[in-house]
Scaffold this motif. Structure first.
Motif, PDB file in Angstrom:
ATOM      1  N   GLN A 144       6.154-101.322  -8.966  1.00 12.15           N
ATOM      2  CA  GLN A 144       7.060-101.080 -10.429  1.00 12.15           C
ATOM      3  C   GLN A 144       8.423-100.823 -10.078  1.00 12.15           C
ATOM      4  OE1 GLN A 144       5.251-100.418 -13.541  1.00 12.15           O
ATOM      5  NE2 GLN A 144       3.021-100.559 -13.066  1.00 12.15           N
ATOM      6  N   LEU A 145       8.745-100.079  -9.118  1.00 14.76           N
ATOM      7  CA  LEU A 145      10.147 -99.560  -8.856  1.00 14.76           C
ATOM      8  C   LEU A 145      10.787-100.689  -8.505  1.00 14.76           C
ATOM      9  CD1 LEU A 145       9.154 -96.344  -6.734  1.00 14.76           C
ATOM     10  CD2 LEU A 145       9.575 -96.591  -9.019  1.00 14.76           C
ATOM     11  N   CYS A 158       4.696 -96.922 -21.248  1.00 17.56           N
ATOM     12  CA  CYS A 158       3.587 -96.384 -20.438  1.00 17.56           C
ATOM     13  C   CYS A 158       2.963 -95.026 -20.945  1.00 17.56           C
ATOM     14  CB  CYS A 158       4.278 -96.527 -18.919  1.00 17.56           C
ATOM     15  SG  CYS A 158       5.331 -95.244 -18.737  1.00 17.56           S
ATOM     16  N   THR A 159       2.176 -94.505 -20.211  1.00 18.12           N
ATOM     17  CA  THR A 159       1.684 -93.188 -20.636  1.00 18.12           C
ATOM     18  C   THR A 159       2.746 -92.269 -20.184  1.00 18.12           C
ATOM     19  OG1 THR A 159       0.586 -92.804 -18.509  1.00 18.12           O
ATOM     20  CG2 THR A 159      -0.590 -93.574 -20.399  1.00 18.12           C
ATOM     21  N   PRO A 160       3.307 -91.164 -20.848  1.00 13.30           N
ATOM     22  CA  PRO A 160       4.346 -90.216 -20.385  1.00 13.30           C
ATOM     23  C   PRO A 160       3.741 -89.425 -19.286  1.00 13.30           C
ATOM     24  CG  PRO A 160       2.993 -89.344 -22.352  1.00 13.30           C
ATOM     25  CD  PRO A 160       2.553 -90.628 -22.322  1.00 13.30           C
ATOM     26  N   SER A 161       2.842 -89.466 -18.555  1.00 15.57           N
ATOM     27  CA  SER A 161       2.510 -88.981 -17.319  1.00 15.57           C
ATOM     28  C   SER A 161       3.040 -89.983 -16.395  1.00 15.57           C
ATOM     29  CB  SER A 161       1.071 -88.321 -17.130  1.00 15.57           C
ATOM     30  OG  SER A 161       0.273 -89.519 -17.481  1.00 15.57           O
ATOM     31  N   TYR A 162       2.709 -91.241 -16.587  1.00 22.47           N
ATOM     32  CA  TYR A 162       3.349 -92.266 -15.763  1.00 22.47           C
ATOM     33  C   TYR A 162       4.729 -92.408 -15.757  1.00 22.47           C
ATOM     34  CZ  TYR A 162       2.754 -96.242 -12.648  1.00 22.47           C
ATOM     35  OH  TYR A 162       2.969 -96.958 -11.400  1.00 22.47           O
ATOM     36  N   ALA A 163       5.238 -92.168 -16.707  1.00 25.39           N
ATOM     37  CA  ALA A 163       6.949 -92.232 -16.863  1.00 25.39           C
ATOM     38  C   ALA A 163       7.470 -91.232 -15.827  1.00 25.39           C
ATOM     39  CB  ALA A 163       7.281 -92.034 -18.283  1.00 25.39           C
ATOM     40  N   VAL A 164       6.804 -89.887 -15.958  1.00 24.12           N
ATOM     41  CA  VAL A 164       7.275 -88.781 -15.202  1.00 24.12           C
ATOM     42  C   VAL A 164       7.036 -89.300 -13.688  1.00 24.12           C
ATOM     43  CG1 VAL A 164       6.465 -86.544 -14.286  1.00 24.12           C
ATOM     44  CG2 VAL A 164       6.707 -86.957 -16.827  1.00 24.12           C
ATOM     45  N   ALA A 169       9.430 -90.759  -8.530  1.00 25.25           N
ATOM     46  CA  ALA A 169       9.215 -91.635  -7.281  1.00 25.25           C
ATOM     47  C   ALA A 169      10.769 -92.161  -7.124  1.00 25.25           C
ATOM     48  CB  ALA A 169       8.369 -92.900  -7.735  1.00 25.25           C
ATOM     49  N   PHE A 170      11.656 -92.581  -8.391  1.00 29.46           N
ATOM     50  CA  PHE A 170      12.886 -93.015  -8.108  1.00 29.46           C
ATOM     51  C   PHE A 170      13.785 -91.782  -7.313  1.00 29.46           C
ATOM     52  CE2 PHE A 170      12.555 -96.599 -11.444  1.00 29.46           C
ATOM     53  CZ  PHE A 170      12.788 -97.371 -10.365  1.00 29.46           C
ATOM     54  N   ALA A 171      13.597 -90.613  -8.156  1.00 25.45           N
ATOM     55  CA  ALA A 171      14.262 -89.333  -7.798  1.00 25.45           C
ATOM     56  C   ALA A 171      13.917 -89.356  -6.212  1.00 25.45           C
ATOM     57  CB  ALA A 171      14.021 -88.323  -8.406  1.00 25.45           C
ATOM     58  N   SER A 172      12.986 -89.536  -5.737  1.00 26.08           N
ATOM     59  CA  SER A 172      12.612 -89.095  -4.426  1.00 26.08           C
ATOM     60  C   SER A 172      13.378 -90.251  -3.336  1.00 26.08           C
ATOM     61  CB  SER A 172      10.995 -89.140  -4.012  1.00 26.08           C
ATOM     62  OG  SER A 172      10.545 -90.358  -4.100  1.00 26.08           O
ATOM     63  N   ILE A 196       8.291 -82.313 -21.874  1.00 27.25           N
ATOM     64  CA  ILE A 196       7.681 -83.250 -21.204  1.00 27.25           C
ATOM     65  C   ILE A 196       9.039 -84.359 -21.657  1.00 27.25           C
ATOM     66  CG2 ILE A 196       6.453 -85.345 -20.843  1.00 27.25           C
ATOM     67  CD1 ILE A 196       5.148 -83.228 -19.150  1.00 27.25           C
ATOM     68  N   ARG A 197       9.223 -84.428 -22.742  1.00 24.67           N
ATOM     69  CA  ARG A 197      10.374 -85.435 -23.169  1.00 24.67           C
ATOM     70  C   ARG A 197      11.683 -85.169 -22.544  1.00 24.67           C
ATOM     71  NH1 ARG A 197      10.749 -87.900 -28.488  1.00 24.67           N
ATOM     72  NH2 ARG A 197       9.830 -85.854 -29.651  1.00 24.67           N
ATOM     73  N   VAL A 198      12.005 -84.098 -22.662  1.00 23.83           N
ATOM     74  CA  VAL A 198      13.167 -83.572 -22.040  1.00 23.83           C
ATOM     75  C   VAL A 198      13.379 -84.096 -20.650  1.00 23.83           C
ATOM     76  CG1 VAL A 198      14.945 -81.708 -21.054  1.00 23.83           C
ATOM     77  CG2 VAL A 198      13.735 -81.565 -23.631  1.00 23.83           C
ATOM     78  N   GLY A 199      12.147 -83.905 -19.800  1.00 19.72           N
ATOM     79  CA  GLY A 199      11.943 -84.110 -18.257  1.00 19.72           C
ATOM     80  C   GLY A 199      12.037 -85.677 -18.167  1.00 19.72           C
ATOM     81  N   ILE A 200      11.403 -86.287 -19.035  1.00 21.76           N
ATOM     82  CA  ILE A 200      11.500 -87.810 -19.010  1.00 21.76           C
ATOM     83  C   ILE A 200      12.742 -88.424 -19.160  1.00 21.76           C
ATOM     84  CG2 ILE A 200      10.540 -90.167 -19.786  1.00 21.76           C
ATOM     85  CD1 ILE A 200       7.915 -88.638 -20.444  1.00 21.76           C
ATOM     86  N   GLU A 201      13.285 -88.142 -20.119  1.00 20.44           N
ATOM     87  CA  GLU A 201      14.867 -88.448 -20.478  1.00 20.44           C
ATOM     88  C   GLU A 201      15.498 -88.390 -19.264  1.00 20.44           C
ATOM     89  OE1 GLU A 201      15.600 -86.986 -24.534  1.00 20.44           O
ATOM     90  OE2 GLU A 201      14.524 -88.591 -25.490  1.00 20.44           O
ATOM     91  N   GLY A 202      15.591 -87.028 -18.690  1.00 22.07           N
ATOM     92  CA  GLY A 202      16.506 -86.798 -17.621  1.00 22.07           C
ATOM     93  C   GLY A 202      16.276 -87.709 -16.472  1.00 22.07           C
ATOM     94  N   LEU A 203      15.052 -87.855 -15.946  1.00 18.64           N
ATOM     95  CA  LEU A 203      14.607 -88.471 -14.897  1.00 18.64           C
ATOM     96  C   LEU A 203      14.882 -90.163 -14.959  1.00 18.64           C
ATOM     97  CD1 LEU A 203      11.038 -87.124 -14.165  1.00 18.64           C
ATOM     98  CD2 LEU A 203      12.910 -87.215 -12.437  1.00 18.64           C
ATOM     99  N   LEU A 204      14.731 -90.438 -16.448  1.00 18.93           N
ATOM    100  CA  LEU A 204      14.997 -92.286 -16.411  1.00 18.93           C
ATOM    101  C   LEU A 204      16.244 -92.440 -17.088  1.00 18.93           C
ATOM    102  CD1 LEU A 204      11.106 -93.045 -16.867  1.00 18.93           C
ATOM    103  CD2 LEU A 204      12.383 -93.426 -14.951  1.00 18.93           C
TER     104      LEU A 204
END
Ligand code: ADP
Ligand code: K
Length: 408
Positions: A144-145, A158-164, A169-172, A196-204
């Motif tokens: 996927q990456l 995808c599911t929000p937990s998979y988005a996290v 995984a990208f961040a690491s 979780i929304r704030v987290g996903i938006e920041g990560l991706l």
């Protein structure tokens, strides 16, 4: 509504029997205003009449079957006609369109393909819209990456937990949100919070929108946030007429949370009159002055069967999530254990992971315990575990609630 009732009566199943008991013998006798006096249908009915007792169309008209994932109890099977698949594609195209997706968009669809409706629902909608969809399905995260970097999609589903999970995984590997091409994501199939929304938006580096649906009604596309829906989800009310009822089954006013109930106005394979979803949300009108005229709903606050009653206090796991993730020291991974081994003293045990493995876990545990007590009115037993100790949902829905019963 008339056609739906005639269809149910002609099929002669459970729902026809209940309608006749209520004195309804033909569709012409009822309108939408009569809904509150008409009978409900539930998941139990699907189980009692497994596999296809809830089907109204002749077997030769069925073109596919999907199943709920059975998050609560046994799975259910739902038969779709070609017309149902068409309605599904239409509501999903609408959901994607509201998120700004167009023929020029490239959609990375990491919901599972199969009996589960997530993958194929997005797929039908994206192809209807004329976008390009990559049916990558869930799992195989390394691939996927790679594909997210190589194909540069602008939409992630995808599911929000998979988005996290993907984001972390990208961040690491040192890849930042700016290096990704994603603009918007439709995340659903499980409850999630603003934190979780704030987290996903920041990560991706994308705008994260909430999409809701359930297999019995159609799959994803029952309701979805759009770029302009102001935090609520637009309900596809012209196909799935919503009501919200209290524990006694009586309608509650707009703005008040209760159990969501849907009537499928246009489905033919497995049409449902007043299906009780077990999901808790509140309804509201459209954004004033907006071109969208359909009603909206809040995010799903929880499921009626997920509500925890601890020492007389009612709590949804999502409220716990909101408190935990409001603390910047907490990573978006947690587990709630409802411990009823000692019947006289049920406990809520909560496991979280810190963002910083070297942080002070003692003070974090104390602060979270205090914040939970202030917000929920109950004392929880909070444990901070080392990183990677809370189980991850890599393919399906996150399992964040565990119950320990007496004698187990
Ligand atoms: P199962 O009930 O077995 O999980 P489904 O796969 O059909 O069956 O999933 C539908 C359920 O998933 C809904 O009833 C709801 O509880 C949950 N769900 C779907 N989308 C969302 C969402 N955006 N927010 C919260 N819960 C959701
Ligand atoms: K295209």
């Amino acid at each position: 509504m008339r056609r739906l009732v005639d269809r149910l009566l002609a099929a002669g199943g459970v729902q026809a029997g209940r309608l006749r008991t209520c004195g309804v013998d033909r569709g012409a006798d009822v309108s939408l205003d009569d809904l509150p006096r008409l009978p409900f249908v539930t998941k139990q009915d699907f189980w009692d009449h497994y596999p296809f007792g809830m089907r109204s169309a002749p077997a030769e008209d069925v073109v596919c079957v999907h199943g709920s994932s059975g998050t609560k109890g046994r799975p259910t099977l739902v038969a779709y006609t070609a017309r149902d698949v068409d309605v599904w594609a239409q509501v999903m195209a609408r959901a994607l369109g509201g998120a700004g997706v167009s023929r020029r968009s490239f959609v990375h669809c990491a919901y599972g393909y199969g009996l589960f409706t997530g993958g194929l629902g997005v797929h039908h909608g994206a192809t209807r819209l004329g976008a390009t969809v990559l049916p990558v399905s869930s799992g195989a995260t390394d691939r996927q990456l790679r594909l997210l970097l190589d194909l540069r999609p602008n939409v992630l589903c995808c599911t929000p937990s998979y988005a996290v999970y993907l984001g972390e995984a990208f961040a690491s590997t040192g890849i930042t949100a700016e290096q990704l091409s994603l603009r918007v994501g439709l995340f659903g199939a499980e409850p999630w919070t603003e934190e979780i929304r704030v987290g996903i938006e920041g990560l991706l580096g994308l705008r994260a929108l909430n999409i809701y649906g359930l297999t019995e009604v159609i799959g994803p596309g029952v309701a979805c946030e759009s770029l302009d829906s102001e935090g609520l989800l637009n309900v596809a009310e012209d196909h799935f007429f919503p009501e919200v009822v209290g524990p006694d089954g009586r309608p509650v006013p707009d703005g008040e949370p209760g159990e969501l109930v849907f009537t499928t106005l246009t489905k033919t394979g497995t049409p449902l009159l007043r299906y009780r979803t077990g999901d808790v949300a509140a309804l509201s009108g459209p954004v004033p002055g907006s071109a969208r005229t359909l009603r909206r709903m809040t995010r799903v606050l929880g499921r009626t069967d997920d509500m925890l009653i601890i020492r007389g206090v009612n709590v949804f796991p999502s409220e716990i999530e909101a408190v935990l993730l409001a603390d910047p020291r907490v990573a978006p991974h947690y587990l709630v254990v409802e411990d009823r081994r000692d019947r006289s003293r049920p406990e809520l045990r909560i496991a979280v992971e810190p963002r910083d493995p070297l942080g002070d876990t003692g003070s974090l545990e104390r602060d979270l315990t205090a914040a939970l007590l202030a917000r929920l009115g109950i004392r929880c037993l909070v444990r901070v575990l080392p990183p990677d100790h809370v189980p991850r949902a890599v393919t399906g829905k996150a399992q964040r609630l565990v119950r320990w019963e007496h004698g187990v």
